[in-house]
Design a protein around this motif. Sequence first.
Motif, PDB file in Angstrom:
ATOM      1  N   VAL B  74       0.833  -1.206   0.000  1.00  0.00           N
ATOM      2  CA  VAL B  74       0.000   0.000   0.000  1.00  0.00           C
ATOM      3  C   VAL B  74       0.869   1.258   0.000  1.00  0.00           C
ATOM      4  CG1 VAL B  74      -1.646   1.322   1.383  1.00  0.00           C
ATOM      5  CG2 VAL B  74      -1.927  -1.148   1.131  1.00  0.00           C
ATOM      6  N   SER B  75       0.406   2.246  -0.738  1.00  0.00           N
ATOM      7  CA  SER B  75       1.105   3.525  -0.782  1.00  0.00           C
ATOM      8  C   SER B  75       0.150   4.648  -0.409  1.00  0.00           C
ATOM      9  CB  SER B  75       1.674   3.775  -2.176  1.00  0.00           C
ATOM     10  OG  SER B  75       2.278   5.065  -2.258  1.00  0.00           O
ATOM     11  N   THR B  76       0.699   5.695   0.205  1.00  0.00           N
ATOM     12  CA  THR B  76      -0.079   6.874   0.547  1.00  0.00           C
ATOM     13  C   THR B  76       0.586   8.099  -0.051  1.00  0.00           C
ATOM     14  OG1 THR B  76      -0.730   5.861   2.656  1.00  0.00           O
ATOM     15  CG2 THR B  76      -1.097   8.218   2.413  1.00  0.00           C
ATOM     16  N   LEU B  77      -0.188   8.883  -0.763  1.00  0.00           N
ATOM     17  CA  LEU B  77       0.282  10.170  -1.280  1.00  0.00           C
ATOM     18  C   LEU B  77      -0.220  11.240  -0.321  1.00  0.00           C
ATOM     19  CD1 LEU B  77       1.616  11.853  -3.582  1.00  0.00           C
ATOM     20  CD2 LEU B  77      -0.654  11.935  -4.656  1.00  0.00           C
ATOM     21  N   LYS B  78       0.688  12.061   0.153  1.00  0.00           N
ATOM     22  CA  LYS B  78       0.353  13.065   1.155  1.00  0.00           C
ATOM     23  C   LYS B  78       0.565  14.452   0.573  1.00  0.00           C
ATOM     24  CE  LYS B  78       1.975   9.829   4.668  1.00  0.00           C
ATOM     25  NZ  LYS B  78       2.567   9.672   6.007  1.00  0.00           N
ATOM     26  N   ILE B  79      -0.417  15.306   0.729  1.00  0.00           N
ATOM     27  CA  ILE B  79      -0.306  16.674   0.223  1.00  0.00           C
ATOM     28  C   ILE B  79      -0.554  17.631   1.380  1.00  0.00           C
ATOM     29  CG2 ILE B  79      -1.042  18.330  -1.523  1.00  0.00           C
ATOM     30  CD1 ILE B  79      -2.315  15.979  -3.052  1.00  0.00           C
ATOM     31  N   GLN B  80       0.441  18.461   1.665  1.00  0.00           N
ATOM     32  CA  GLN B  80       0.324  19.435   2.748  1.00  0.00           C
ATOM     33  C   GLN B  80      -0.102  20.780   2.186  1.00  0.00           C
ATOM     34  OE1 GLN B  80       4.421  19.188   4.186  1.00  0.00           O
ATOM     35  NE2 GLN B  80       3.748  17.968   5.935  1.00  0.00           N
ATOM     36  N   ARG B  81      -0.766  21.569   3.023  1.00  0.00           N
ATOM     37  CA  ARG B  81      -1.127  22.959   2.680  1.00  0.00           C
ATOM     38  C   ARG B  81      -1.683  23.011   1.259  1.00  0.00           C
ATOM     39  NH1 ARG B  81       3.904  22.782   4.406  1.00  0.00           N
ATOM     40  NH2 ARG B  81       4.777  23.514   2.423  1.00  0.00           N
TER      41      ARG B  81
END
Lengths: 112, 116
Positions: B74-81
């Motif tokens: 499993v992969s998670t793409l994280k986007i801040q602000r």
Amino acid sequence: GQQVMQIPQYQHVQEGEDFTTYCNSSTTLSNIQWYKQRPGGHPVFLIQLVKSGEVKKQKRLTFQFGEAKKNSSLHITATQTTDVGTYFCATLFNTNAGKSTFGDGTTLTVKP
Amino acid sequence: GAGVSQTPSNKVTEKGKYVELRCDPISGHTALYWYRQSLGQGPEFLIYFQGTGAADDSGLPNDRFFAVRPEGSVSTLKIQRTERGDSAVYLCASSLNGPLNTGELFFGEGSRLTVL
């Protein structure tokens, strides 16, 4: 940056007419892949070409890789309404990298 | 599962918020890719994993974007602000091997992100 250009951007045909989309690059390509994306859907792999001058057929679809490996084409004979969608070419410019670069696609509409 | 699974299918958030998008690839596929697709354009490469490591992250637009794949699945793409310009469909794809054994990419249905 390196990119592949697809033409035309849009193509409207009457059912039964033929359709061709072209994918062009200014640099030599290691491979070319073709994908189809139905409206509202996700890209689905159609085929991969790797050899200069290669021609592959899938029923009414004919895929061609240019002799110089800088262009490719997808030809559909006698289009059907099920052929509607956007056709993308994609390539690996650098086999040591991970990115497959996609063209912006040709959107095909078929009038019954 | 039979195919690549992405959650959520839709995400609406406000500018400045943090967002996580999840991808569950086809079992046994070692290579995992994130792409971003805007209306009328082809998928734009973001990052590629081979196993647990990011083999190529050259497509990430800036340091607000980060992705992980801690156990090689499993992969998670994280986007801040988040910014309004981040609005797009985020596509995940997996393949049996990496690009050197170039095989087909199997795409998920995508996560549509809307930043208000």
